[in-house]
Design an enzyme around this catalytic site. Structure first.
Site, PDB file in Angstrom:
ATOM      1  N   CYS A  67      38.576  46.663  44.396  1.00  0.00           N
ATOM      2  CA  CYS A  67      39.095  48.081  43.763  1.00  0.00           C
ATOM      3  C   CYS A  67      37.637  46.870  42.325  1.00  0.00           C
ATOM      4  O   CYS A  67      37.034  46.591  41.218  1.00  0.00           O
ATOM      5  CB  CYS A  67      40.039  48.026  43.663  1.00  0.00           C
ATOM      6  SG  CYS A  67      40.105  49.967  42.844  1.00  0.00           S
ATOM      7  N   HIS A 114      41.861  49.948  48.326  1.00  0.00           N
ATOM      8  CA  HIS A 114      42.514  49.472  48.915  1.00  0.00           C
ATOM      9  C   HIS A 114      43.694  49.772  50.487  1.00  0.00           C
ATOM     10  O   HIS A 114      43.445  50.334  50.772  1.00  0.00           O
ATOM     11  CB  HIS A 114      43.392  49.743  47.778  1.00  0.00           C
ATOM     12  CG  HIS A 114      43.098  49.300  46.584  1.00  0.00           C
ATOM     13  ND1 HIS A 114      44.161  47.907  46.075  1.00  0.00           N
ATOM     14  CD2 HIS A 114      42.833  50.820  45.414  1.00  0.00           C
ATOM     15  CE1 HIS A 114      43.164  47.897  44.445  1.00  0.00           C
ATOM     16  NE2 HIS A 114      42.934  49.460  44.263  1.00  0.00           N
TER      17      HIS A 114
END
Length: 491
Positions: free
Chosen positions: A332, A429
């Site tokens: 991310c 994630h």
């Protein structure tokens, strides 16, 4: 008796509120109740994507799993994600509202309270019982005005409260009696009893204290819960300190820079539980001799964390690691740092402008006001290995590096792998959660000796374990009597 609602508040942070709510959710589900978790207001950087495309605290997602439910934004209607020491991103009903200072949010609380009560009404209309988690302590005098997280909420909806305290840190009787003393008379009456958490030793030696506490307060001790060694549950907002006992002699070392905006720490739980892997969270690289894999983690403040990364010497450490053939993974915000530049034209993370990335992947990222929130399933782009997780980010990336994706998620390419295969990144994630995915990523990084643990099965075992502990140590007769007295007096 299965209560319509029951709230758990703590004498301190980390007293065990999240764990007890999780245990109660599984306990009432076992009794056949339709049960749901609720936390009016949460401050956490560990979050989860919900079935309705929102975002809530990670602890509430675990509690939903304890209820056998998909996580929903109504389970945590107000989420605060700190961006600095004095500001936070305010998320209402799973959607970003804006960044606010502590003072601005204090003034906004009455509006936030309406959102909390709307979610409460929806949940209580759908479920037989709702188990509520407070935040911090109800005795924080400076936060009492306009409170929506603890007694302010309990008073608004007329909810009974269990007060939990951690005996392992010491001073448990002072914590309980002191907390009660700082509550109003009506709030004190709302507390139906106490739970003492993390007890070690001979319960007979504690009995005199329990008798005194009940006589002093006129309220029952509902349970003394033992310290559960090697319990695994995902942390609400702290780095997990649990590591598996390494059985390989020389562990495969994963180094993670611990940056100020480090978010979604739970990405690393499956690696910490892996019997052949050692995860090191380090603020500076000075004491490190090396690493097998470096992972740049998610970040709530990419610009600030990238600057700190450079200030602390991580950029030189990373480039030396790559020269010696090591692998580098970005998740991310960490993935965004790998590119040529990060643009913030709207000033979402501070002053508007651009910052040079590490220049390790040929791509650039632009931060946008619209946050991407989605739960995804997919495969590795070049092999038929399943992967699953969620995306939470405010940037979009583009450039030639993305022509070599790491994953295909819901039919869409995601992430990038460098031409030499040393560097990879993704917006995903939870990418280590599935054992097969964890094995594949570790194999890419150079480790193949032992198989990953079944992370989801370990979480379920942890939930069952705390529910078993509650069932074994709760005095159900005292609890039923306390609830009956509360409803007779207050309803």
């Amino acid at each position: 008796m299965i209560p319509k609602a029951l709230m758990v508040q703590g004498t301190t942070s980390d007293a065990g509120k999240s764990t007890l709510v999780t245990a109660l959710c599984r306990h009432y589900r076992r009794q056949g109740a339709r049960v749901a978790p609720f936390k009016p207001q949460n401050m956490a950087l560990n979050s989860a994507v919900t079935v309705d495309g929102g975002e809530i605290g990670r602890a509430q997602a675990v509690q939903a799993a304890a209820c056998g439910l998909p996580a929903h934004s109504d389970m945590n209607p107000v989420l605060l994600k700190p961006t600095t020491d004095t500001r936070a991103q305010v998320i209402i009903h799973g959607r970003v509202l804006q960044n606010q200072s502590a003072g601005e949010y204090h003034d906004y609380k009455q509006v936030a309270k309406r959102a909390v009560l709307e979610s409460w009404q929806r949940l209580t209309g759908q479920y037989q019982t709702v188990v509520v988690e407070g935040a911090g302590s109800p005795a924080e005098i400076n936060l009492r005005s306009g409170d929506i997280a603890n007694m302010g909420f309990a008073e608004a909806v007329n909810c009974p409260v269990i007060l939990i305290a951690d005996i392992d840190r010491g001073g448990v009787f002072a914590h309980i009696v002191g907390t009660l003393a700082l509550l109003s008379a009506s709030e004190q009456n709302r507390v139906i009893g106490f739970v003492i958490n993390r007890f070690r030793g001979d319960i007979a030696l504690l009995q005199a204290g329990l008798d005194w506490l009940e006589a002093e307060t006129g309220k029952p001790v509902l349970a003394v819960l033992p310290y559960l060694h090697d319990l695994y549950l995902e942390a609400e907002d702290a780095l997990s300190s649990r590591h598996a006992l390494n059985e390989d002699g020389q562990p495969f070392t994963v180094v993670v820079p611990h940056l100020p905006g480090f978010s979604n720490h739970t990405d690393f739980d499956p690696l910490q539980l892996h019997p052949g892997v050692l995860v090191r969270f380090e603020r500076r690289p000075d004491a490190l001799r090396g690493a097998d894999l470096i992972v740049l983690p998610g970040s709530k403040s990419v610009h600030r964390d990238l600057a700190r990364l450079r200030q602390q010497g991580w950029e030189d450490f990373i480039r030396r690691h790559l020269r010696y053939g090591g692998k580098l993974l970005g998740i991310c915000g960490g993935f965004q740092m790998l590119g040529q530049a990060i643009h913030d034209p709207l000033g979402l993370e501070g002053e508007a402008g651009s910052a040079a990335g590490l220049g390790l992947l040929d791509m650039e990222t632009t931060l946008r006001a619209q946050k991407c929130l989605r739960r995804v399933d997919g495969v590795f782009a070049e092999q038929a290995v399943a992967v699953a997780g969620y995306e939470i980010h405010m940037g979009t990336s583009g450039g030639p590096a993305l022509r070599r994706p790491l994953f295909t998620l819901d039919g869409i390419d995601d992430g990038a792998v460098s031409a030499d295969g040393q560097i990879a990144g993704s917006y995903l994630h939870g990418l280590f959660d599935l054992p097969e995915a964890c094995n594949a990523l570790l194999a890419w990084a150079g480790y193949q000796q032992r198989r990953a643990v079944d992370f989801n099965a370990m979480r379920e075992a942890g939930i069952d374990r705390i529910a078993d502990s509650w069932a074994a140590h709760c005095d159900e007769a005292k609890l039923e009597k306390a609830l009956a007295r509360f409803y007779a007096d207050c309803c």
